[in-house]
Motif scaffolding. Structure first.
Motif, PDB file in Angstrom:
ATOM      1  N   GLU A   1      -3.343  -4.865 -10.906  1.00  0.00           N
ATOM      2  CA  GLU A   1      -3.265  -3.550 -11.621  1.00  0.00           C
ATOM      3  C   GLU A   1      -4.546  -2.923 -11.822  1.00  0.00           C
ATOM      4  N   ARG A   2      -5.357  -3.619 -11.637  1.00  0.00           N
ATOM      5  CA  ARG A   2      -6.749  -3.074 -11.718  1.00  0.00           C
ATOM      6  C   ARG A   2      -7.011  -2.061 -10.399  1.00  0.00           C
TER       7      ARG A   2
ATOM      8  N   ARG B   1       2.679   1.339  -3.602  1.00  0.00           N
ATOM      9  CA  ARG B   1       1.516   1.055  -4.592  1.00  0.00           C
ATOM     10  C   ARG B   1       2.204   0.197  -5.934  1.00  0.00           C
TER      11      ARG B   1
ATOM     12  N   GLY C   1      -4.939  -0.417  -8.918  1.00  0.00           N
ATOM     13  CA  GLY C   1      -3.880   0.683  -9.163  1.00  0.00           C
ATOM     14  C   GLY C   1      -2.484   0.728  -8.679  1.00  0.00           C
ATOM     15  N   TYR C   2      -2.080  -0.705  -8.747  1.00  0.00           N
ATOM     16  CA  TYR C   2      -0.708  -1.076  -8.316  1.00  0.00           C
ATOM     17  C   TYR C   2       0.080  -1.144  -9.543  1.00  0.00           C
ATOM     18  N   ARG C   3       1.227  -0.780  -9.634  1.00  0.00           N
ATOM     19  CA  ARG C   3       2.370  -1.135 -10.759  1.00  0.00           C
ATOM     20  C   ARG C   3       3.161  -2.165 -10.407  1.00  0.00           C
TER      21      ARG C   3
ATOM     22  N   LYS D   1       0.778  -1.283   0.010  1.00  0.00           N
ATOM     23  CA  LYS D   1      -0.030  -0.008  -0.035  1.00  0.00           C
ATOM     24  C   LYS D   1       0.848   1.405   0.127  1.00  0.00           C
TER      25      LYS D   1
END
Length: 186
Positions: free
Chosen positions: A57-58, A30, A60-62, A27
């Protein structure tokens, strides 16, 4: 999806058995990683787990640049062209080339016929048509040995377009007609 405690324990152990089974999202950064990522493990309160790279990824993480989670085992990208060939083999087993050609099979897979033929040559050493022919002949041989169906029915069940083609293919491979194979079966 596995429960939080199981995923967290596997992440802290860097257990390779869970590689590709879940993904750890941090968190604070990210970023999401594989359970085997070699970086210093983040605090447990800062992580969440996802069943796929796409789900992370959906959210919001890369992807981590160190462990490259988008290429984890059991991911289609990790399997590469092997996945395409496996899908093609499943479709051929279901009779895709019994009623259509290599072009139609390739279109179902979303690639060109030449590329599909190239993949088969690289990975199987045979063309899609040759693989389909071998599968038809194996089905026919099983039916000859295990049933008392008439030859025309065996030809149809095995995926041959005609009795004549069935007879010619069996004779070319085994050096004798299908009726002789049936008599030779124990």
């Amino acid at each position: 999806m596995l429960d939080f405690d199981t995923c967290n324990a596997a992440r802290l152990r860097r257990d390779p058995a869970y590689d590709g089974v879940f993904f750890t999202a941090v968190k604070t950064t990210r970023i999401y990683c594989r359970p085997v990522c070699p970086v210093k493990p983040p605090l447990t309160r800062n992580v969440s787990f996802y069943p796929s790279a796409a789900a992370a990824e959906r959210a919001g993480y890369r992807p981590c640049l160190r462990c490259r989670p988008e290429t984890a085992p059991f991911c289609a990208a990790w399997n590469g062209t092997r996945t395409t060939v496996e899908r093609a083999l499943r479709l051929i087993e279901e009779g895709a080339l019994d009623s259509g050609g290599v072009e139609a099979l390739a279109a179902r897979l979303g690639i060109g016929a030449r590329h599909l033929s190239r993949l088969f040559a690289e990975q199987l050493g045979a063309s899609p048509v040759q693989v389909a022919q071998t599968l038809r002949l194996q089905r026919a041989k099983r039916l000859l040995n295990d049933t008392s169906l008439p030859m025309s029915e065996i030809a149809r069940e095995a995926g041959f377009g005609s009795l004549r083609r069935f007879n010619a293919s069996v004779s070319a491979l085994y050096g004798r007609p299908p009726s002789a194979l049936r008599k030779a079966a124990p």
